[in-house]
Design a protein around this motif. Structure first.
Motif, PDB file in Angstrom:
ATOM      1  N   LEU A   1       0.674  -1.115  -0.065  1.00 42.05           N
ATOM      2  CA  LEU A   1       0.104   0.057  -0.087  1.00 42.05           C
ATOM      3  C   LEU A   1       0.859   1.152   0.124  1.00 42.05           C
ATOM      4  N   SER A   2       0.684   2.323  -0.867  1.00 40.20           N
ATOM      5  CA  SER A   2       1.499   3.178  -1.151  1.00 40.20           C
ATOM      6  C   SER A   2       0.642   4.477  -0.747  1.00 40.20           C
ATOM      7  N   GLY A   3       1.393   5.216   0.335  1.00 33.78           N
ATOM      8  CA  GLY A   3       0.561   6.511   0.840  1.00 33.78           C
ATOM      9  C   GLY A   3      -0.277   6.300   1.975  1.00 33.78           C
ATOM     10  N   ALA A   4      -0.555   7.414   2.536  1.00 31.42           N
ATOM     11  CA  ALA A   4      -1.526   7.451   3.783  1.00 31.42           C
ATOM     12  C   ALA A   4      -3.029   6.991   3.248  1.00 31.42           C
ATOM     13  N   ASN A   5      -3.320   7.639   2.288  1.00 30.37           N
ATOM     14  CA  ASN A   5      -4.880   7.348   1.791  1.00 30.37           C
ATOM     15  C   ASN A   5      -5.098   5.781   1.667  1.00 30.37           C
ATOM     16  N   GLU A   6      -4.054   5.054   0.864  1.00 28.99           N
ATOM     17  CA  GLU A   6      -4.375   3.778   0.618  1.00 28.99           C
ATOM     18  C   GLU A   6      -4.310   2.902   1.815  1.00 28.99           C
TER      19      GLU A   6
ATOM     20  N   ILE B   1      -7.281   0.097   6.485  1.00 31.37           N
ATOM     21  CA  ILE B   1      -7.308  -0.072   7.718  1.00 31.37           C
ATOM     22  C   ILE B   1      -8.803   0.308   8.075  1.00 31.37           C
ATOM     23  N   TYR B   2      -9.195   1.587   7.705  1.00 27.73           N
ATOM     24  CA  TYR B   2     -10.483   1.980   8.192  1.00 27.73           C
ATOM     25  C   TYR B   2     -11.630   2.101   7.182  1.00 27.73           C
ATOM     26  N   GLY B   3     -11.494   1.573   6.041  1.00 22.30           N
ATOM     27  CA  GLY B   3     -12.331   1.742   4.878  1.00 22.30           C
ATOM     28  C   GLY B   3     -12.489   2.908   4.487  1.00 22.30           C
ATOM     29  N   ASP B   4     -11.944   4.168   4.738  1.00 20.77           N
ATOM     30  CA  ASP B   4     -12.211   5.333   3.961  1.00 20.77           C
ATOM     31  C   ASP B   4     -10.934   6.187   4.173  1.00 20.77           C
TER      32      ASP B   4
ATOM     33  N   ARG C   1      -5.148  11.340   8.168  1.00 22.82           N
ATOM     34  CA  ARG C   1      -4.571  11.794   9.169  1.00 22.82           C
ATOM     35  C   ARG C   1      -4.224  10.956  10.673  1.00 22.82           C
ATOM     36  N   LYS C   2      -5.332  10.148  10.795  1.00 22.46           N
ATOM     37  CA  LYS C   2      -4.877   9.070  11.748  1.00 22.46           C
ATOM     38  C   LYS C   2      -3.928   8.121  11.398  1.00 22.46           C
ATOM     39  N   VAL C   3      -3.659   7.806  10.263  1.00 22.17           N
ATOM     40  CA  VAL C   3      -2.542   6.993   9.666  1.00 22.17           C
ATOM     41  C   VAL C   3      -1.322   7.799  10.178  1.00 22.17           C
ATOM     42  N   TYR C   4      -1.157   9.111   9.554  1.00 25.56           N
ATOM     43  CA  TYR C   4      -0.012  10.050  10.173  1.00 25.56           C
ATOM     44  C   TYR C   4       0.266   9.970  11.429  1.00 25.56           C
ATOM     45  N   ASN C   5      -0.877  10.194  12.195  1.00 22.51           N
ATOM     46  CA  ASN C   5      -0.405  10.004  13.645  1.00 22.51           C
ATOM     47  C   ASN C   5      -0.160   8.802  14.273  1.00 22.51           C
ATOM     48  N   LEU C   6      -0.424   7.553  13.638  1.00 25.66           N
ATOM     49  CA  LEU C   6       0.129   6.246  14.063  1.00 25.66           C
ATOM     50  C   LEU C   6       1.471   6.162  13.599  1.00 25.66           C
ATOM     51  N   VAL C   7       1.738   6.657  12.470  1.00 21.04           N
ATOM     52  CA  VAL C   7       3.003   6.473  11.833  1.00 21.04           C
ATOM     53  C   VAL C   7       4.234   7.491  12.871  1.00 21.04           C
ATOM     54  N   GLU C   8       3.855   8.498  13.312  1.00 22.68           N
ATOM     55  CA  GLU C   8       4.493   9.470  13.876  1.00 22.68           C
ATOM     56  C   GLU C   8       4.833   8.940  15.312  1.00 22.68           C
ATOM     57  N   THR C   9       4.033   8.071  16.052  1.00 23.97           N
ATOM     58  CA  THR C   9       4.168   7.568  17.335  1.00 23.97           C
ATOM     59  C   THR C   9       4.469   6.260  17.317  1.00 23.97           C
ATOM     60  N   ASN C  10       5.142   5.881  15.965  1.00 19.51           N
ATOM     61  CA  ASN C  10       5.410   4.532  15.690  1.00 19.51           C
ATOM     62  C   ASN C  10       4.678   3.202  16.256  1.00 19.51           C
ATOM     63  N   CYS C  11       3.491   3.247  15.950  1.00 14.18           N
ATOM     64  CA  CYS C  11       2.391   2.417  16.135  1.00 14.18           C
ATOM     65  C   CYS C  11       2.011   1.692  15.239  1.00 14.18           C
ATOM     66  N   LEU C  12       2.401   1.983  14.037  1.00 15.46           N
ATOM     67  CA  LEU C  12       1.875   1.206  12.534  1.00 15.46           C
ATOM     68  C   LEU C  12       3.048   0.776  11.988  1.00 15.46           C
ATOM     69  N   PRO C  13       3.199  -0.573  11.575  1.00 17.48           N
ATOM     70  CA  PRO C  13       4.232  -1.163  10.759  1.00 17.48           C
ATOM     71  C   PRO C  13       4.507  -0.594   9.489  1.00 17.48           C
ATOM     72  N   VAL C  14       5.035   0.570   9.422  1.00 13.97           N
ATOM     73  CA  VAL C  14       5.156   1.129   7.863  1.00 13.97           C
ATOM     74  C   VAL C  14       6.895   1.273   7.466  1.00 13.97           C
ATOM     75  N   PHE C  15       6.923   1.548   6.368  1.00 14.11           N
ATOM     76  CA  PHE C  15       8.377   2.045   5.912  1.00 14.11           C
ATOM     77  C   PHE C  15       8.224   2.912   4.677  1.00 14.11           C
TER      78      PHE C  15
END
Length: 91
Positions: free
Chosen positions: A33-38, A43-46, A51-65
């Protein structure tokens, strides 16, 4: 026999056929999945929850690269992460 029969296959190639090398990359490309939108849509269906994705990434709560500046995630890893979250929440 022509001249091309004596040329060795590239080092990363199983056979000399370029289609063989790229065939194994297709499943990986479908898993990314590429980008916060995807990621938000997965995850959320929309996409409005990016913005929630960005917050989870910022707090290292989401497994991304990152690929350059893009936030990316693998569907399979996110599904495993969600399953792990569900297991740890059960008391």
């Amino acid at each position: 026999m022509d001249e091309t029969d004596n040329i060795p296959a590239p080092p990363n190639s199983i056979s000399g056929d370029h289609r063989t090398r790229h065939a194994s990359a297709a499943p990986l490309a479908g898993d990314i999945l590429s980008g916060a939108n995807e990621i938000a849509e997965f995850i959320y269906g929309d996409r409005k929850y990016r913005r929630k994705v960005y917050n989870l990434v910022e707090t290292n709560c989401l497994p991304v690269f990152r690929l350059g500046a893009n936030i990316c995630a693998r569907r399979s890893i996110l599904l495993s992460w969600i399953a792990k979250q569900e297991r740890t929440q059960r008391l």
